[in-house]
Scaffold this motif. Structure first.
Motif, PDB file in Angstrom:
ATOM      1  N   ASP A  23       0.821  -1.219   0.000  1.00  0.00           N
ATOM      2  CA  ASP A  23       0.000   0.000   0.000  1.00  0.00           C
ATOM      3  C   ASP A  23       0.851   1.263   0.000  1.00  0.00           C
ATOM      4  OD1 ASP A  23       0.932  -0.204   2.561  1.00  0.00           O
ATOM      5  OD2 ASP A  23      -1.009   0.020   3.517  1.00  0.00           O
ATOM      6  N   ARG A  24       2.166   1.099   0.102  1.00  0.00           N
ATOM      7  CA  ARG A  24       3.099   2.226   0.014  1.00  0.00           C
ATOM      8  C   ARG A  24       4.116   1.888  -1.072  1.00  0.00           C
ATOM      9  NH1 ARG A  24       5.795   2.995   5.482  1.00  0.00           N
ATOM     10  NH2 ARG A  24       6.765   4.675   4.331  1.00  0.00           N
ATOM     11  N   ILE A  25       4.152   2.706  -2.101  1.00  0.00           N
ATOM     12  CA  ILE A  25       5.018   2.430  -3.249  1.00  0.00           C
ATOM     13  C   ILE A  25       5.818   3.688  -3.591  1.00  0.00           C
ATOM     14  CG2 ILE A  25       5.069   1.781  -5.688  1.00  0.00           C
ATOM     15  CD1 ILE A  25       2.389   0.305  -5.172  1.00  0.00           C
ATOM     16  N   GLY A  26       7.119   3.538  -3.666  1.00  0.00           N
ATOM     17  CA  GLY A  26       7.998   4.626  -4.082  1.00  0.00           C
ATOM     18  C   GLY A  26       8.327   4.493  -5.559  1.00  0.00           C
ATOM     19  N   ILE A  27       8.284   5.586  -6.267  1.00  0.00           N
ATOM     20  CA  ILE A  27       8.543   5.593  -7.706  1.00  0.00           C
ATOM     21  C   ILE A  27       9.664   6.589  -7.983  1.00  0.00           C
ATOM     22  CG2 ILE A  27       7.545   6.031  -9.989  1.00  0.00           C
ATOM     23  CD1 ILE A  27       4.780   5.491  -8.440  1.00  0.00           C
ATOM     24  N   LEU A  28      10.794   6.066  -8.479  1.00  0.00           N
ATOM     25  CA  LEU A  28      11.954   6.890  -8.793  1.00  0.00           C
ATOM     26  C   LEU A  28      12.157   6.899 -10.294  1.00  0.00           C
ATOM     27  CD1 LEU A  28      14.641   8.404  -8.165  1.00  0.00           C
ATOM     28  CD2 LEU A  28      15.709   6.158  -8.062  1.00  0.00           C
ATOM     29  N   PRO A  29      11.835   8.009 -10.961  1.00  0.00           N
ATOM     30  CA  PRO A  29      12.089   8.090 -12.407  1.00  0.00           C
ATOM     31  C   PRO A  29      13.595   8.076 -12.673  1.00  0.00           C
ATOM     32  CG  PRO A  29      10.561   9.795 -11.710  1.00  0.00           C
ATOM     33  CD  PRO A  29      11.156   9.202 -10.475  1.00  0.00           C
ATOM     34  N   ILE A  41       4.947  10.793 -16.460  1.00  0.00           N
ATOM     35  CA  ILE A  41       4.968   9.843 -15.340  1.00  0.00           C
ATOM     36  C   ILE A  41       4.235  10.434 -14.149  1.00  0.00           C
ATOM     37  CG2 ILE A  41       6.479   8.714 -13.656  1.00  0.00           C
ATOM     38  CD1 ILE A  41       8.535   8.429 -15.984  1.00  0.00           C
ATOM     39  N   ALA A  42       4.448  11.706 -13.869  1.00  0.00           N
ATOM     40  CA  ALA A  42       3.751  12.367 -12.762  1.00  0.00           C
ATOM     41  C   ALA A  42       2.243  12.334 -12.982  1.00  0.00           C
ATOM     42  CB  ALA A  42       4.244  13.806 -12.611  1.00  0.00           C
ATOM     43  N   ASP A  43       1.801  12.521 -14.221  1.00  0.00           N
ATOM     44  CA  ASP A  43       0.365  12.451 -14.527  1.00  0.00           C
ATOM     45  C   ASP A  43      -0.182  11.046 -14.281  1.00  0.00           C
ATOM     46  OD1 ASP A  43       0.369  15.121 -15.249  1.00  0.00           O
ATOM     47  OD2 ASP A  43       0.482  14.712 -17.415  1.00  0.00           O
ATOM     48  N   VAL A  44       0.570  10.025 -14.710  1.00  0.00           N
ATOM     49  CA  VAL A  44       0.142   8.632 -14.496  1.00  0.00           C
ATOM     50  C   VAL A  44       0.038   8.342 -12.998  1.00  0.00           C
ATOM     51  CG1 VAL A  44       0.893   6.224 -14.707  1.00  0.00           C
ATOM     52  CG2 VAL A  44       0.980   7.732 -16.692  1.00  0.00           C
ATOM     53  N   VAL A  45       1.026   8.775 -12.236  1.00  0.00           N
ATOM     54  CA  VAL A  45       1.014   8.529 -10.792  1.00  0.00           C
ATOM     55  C   VAL A  45      -0.151   9.267 -10.134  1.00  0.00           C
ATOM     56  CG1 VAL A  45       2.314   8.852  -8.645  1.00  0.00           C
ATOM     57  CG2 VAL A  45       3.482   8.005 -10.692  1.00  0.00           C
ATOM     58  N   ALA A  46      -0.434  10.485 -10.567  1.00  0.00           N
ATOM     59  CA  ALA A  46      -1.580  11.232 -10.029  1.00  0.00           C
ATOM     60  C   ALA A  46      -2.887  10.502 -10.327  1.00  0.00           C
ATOM     61  CB  ALA A  46      -1.610  12.648 -10.594  1.00  0.00           C
ATOM     62  N   ASN A  47      -3.026   9.988 -11.544  1.00  0.00           N
ATOM     63  CA  ASN A  47      -4.238   9.235 -11.901  1.00  0.00           C
ATOM     64  C   ASN A  47      -4.356   7.959 -11.080  1.00  0.00           C
ATOM     65  OD1 ASN A  47      -5.072  11.108 -13.800  1.00  0.00           O
ATOM     66  ND2 ASN A  47      -4.012  10.097 -15.486  1.00  0.00           N
ATOM     67  N   LEU A  57       1.340   6.565  -2.867  1.00  0.00           N
ATOM     68  CA  LEU A  57       2.275   6.550  -3.985  1.00  0.00           C
ATOM     69  C   LEU A  57       3.199   7.754  -3.849  1.00  0.00           C
ATOM     70  CD1 LEU A  57      -0.223   5.701  -6.875  1.00  0.00           C
ATOM     71  CD2 LEU A  57       1.115   4.128  -5.452  1.00  0.00           C
ATOM     72  N   HIS A  58       4.477   7.498  -3.745  1.00  0.00           N
ATOM     73  CA  HIS A  58       5.456   8.567  -3.548  1.00  0.00           C
ATOM     74  C   HIS A  58       6.333   8.663  -4.799  1.00  0.00           C
ATOM     75  CE1 HIS A  58       4.395   8.826   0.696  1.00  0.00           C
ATOM     76  NE2 HIS A  58       4.383   7.506   0.681  1.00  0.00           N
ATOM     77  N   LEU A  59       6.210   9.763  -5.503  1.00  0.00           N
ATOM     78  CA  LEU A  59       6.999  10.016  -6.706  1.00  0.00           C
ATOM     79  C   LEU A  59       8.157  10.931  -6.354  1.00  0.00           C
ATOM     80  CD1 LEU A  59       7.365   9.762  -9.799  1.00  0.00           C
ATOM     81  CD2 LEU A  59       5.843  11.753 -10.010  1.00  0.00           C
ATOM     82  N   THR A  60       9.373  10.439  -6.569  1.00  0.00           N
ATOM     83  CA  THR A  60      10.548  11.273  -6.306  1.00  0.00           C
ATOM     84  C   THR A  60      10.896  12.064  -7.568  1.00  0.00           C
ATOM     85  OG1 THR A  60      12.214   9.684  -7.049  1.00  0.00           O
ATOM     86  CG2 THR A  60      11.450   9.482  -4.759  1.00  0.00           C
ATOM     87  N   PRO A  61      11.696  13.096  -7.429  1.00  0.00           N
ATOM     88  CA  PRO A  61      12.192  13.777  -8.617  1.00  0.00           C
ATOM     89  C   PRO A  61      13.128  12.841  -9.387  1.00  0.00           C
ATOM     90  CG  PRO A  61      12.604  15.089  -6.636  1.00  0.00           C
ATOM     91  CD  PRO A  61      12.124  13.753  -6.198  1.00  0.00           C
ATOM     92  N   PRO A  62      13.341  13.077 -10.683  1.00  0.00           N
ATOM     93  CA  PRO A  62      14.315  12.262 -11.413  1.00  0.00           C
ATOM     94  C   PRO A  62      15.723  12.491 -10.861  1.00  0.00           C
ATOM     95  CG  PRO A  62      13.550  14.062 -12.772  1.00  0.00           C
ATOM     96  CD  PRO A  62      12.732  14.094 -11.522  1.00  0.00           C
ATOM     97  N   LEU A  63      16.652  11.662 -11.275  1.00  0.00           N
ATOM     98  CA  LEU A  63      18.022  11.763 -10.769  1.00  0.00           C
ATOM     99  C   LEU A  63      18.604  13.143 -11.000  1.00  0.00           C
ATOM    100  CD1 LEU A  63      19.373   8.334 -11.983  1.00  0.00           C
ATOM    101  CD2 LEU A  63      18.633   8.959  -9.685  1.00  0.00           C
ATOM    102  N   ASP A  64      18.274  13.749 -12.138  1.00  0.00           N
ATOM    103  CA  ASP A  64      18.786  15.076 -12.511  1.00  0.00           C
ATOM    104  C   ASP A  64      20.303  15.136 -12.402  1.00  0.00           C
ATOM    105  OD1 ASP A  64      16.803  16.642 -13.600  1.00  0.00           O
ATOM    106  OD2 ASP A  64      16.082  17.371 -11.689  1.00  0.00           O
ATOM    107  N   HIS A  65      20.825  16.282 -12.098  1.00  0.00           N
ATOM    108  CA  HIS A  65      22.269  16.485 -12.059  1.00  0.00           C
ATOM    109  C   HIS A  65      22.739  16.580 -10.610  1.00  0.00           C
ATOM    110  CE1 HIS A  65      19.911  20.048 -13.000  1.00  0.00           C
ATOM    111  NE2 HIS A  65      20.662  20.686 -12.142  1.00  0.00           N
TER     112      HIS A  65
END
Length: 81
Positions: A23-29, A41-47, A57-65
């Motif tokens: 019931d708790r899922i982390g999503i790291l792009p 991806i953020a839209d899919v996670v929001a839906n 559902l916890h969406l992290t920021p992408p790795l970026d720089h």
């Protein structure tokens, strides 16, 4: 593990995990920069959050720089030199 343009997709993997009882899922792009794909991806996670309000559902920021990522890559590269 999920992919954007080939199966298994983010949506189906989240659904599988929820059906398995998570019931708790982390999503790291796993992208080096933000853009259209990470926005999608953020839209899919929001839906998914709307469809499964009991889940977290916890969406992290992408790795970026990240400097940490740069240091890790340098360390990894030095091991081959």
């Amino acid at each position: 593990m999920a992919y954007w343009s080939v199966p298994p997709h983010v949506e189906s993997r989240v659904e599988e995990l929820l059906e398995a009882g998570y019931d708790r899922i982390g999503i790291l792009p796993y992208f080096l920069f933000s853009g259209r794909t990470t926005d999608a991806i953020a839209d899919v996670v929001a839906n998914l959050g709307d469809r499964f309000p009991h889940s977290q559902l916890h969406l992290t920021p992408p790795l970026d720089h990240s400097t940490h990522l740069g240091d890790l890559i340098c360390t990894w590269a030095k091991s081959y030199l």
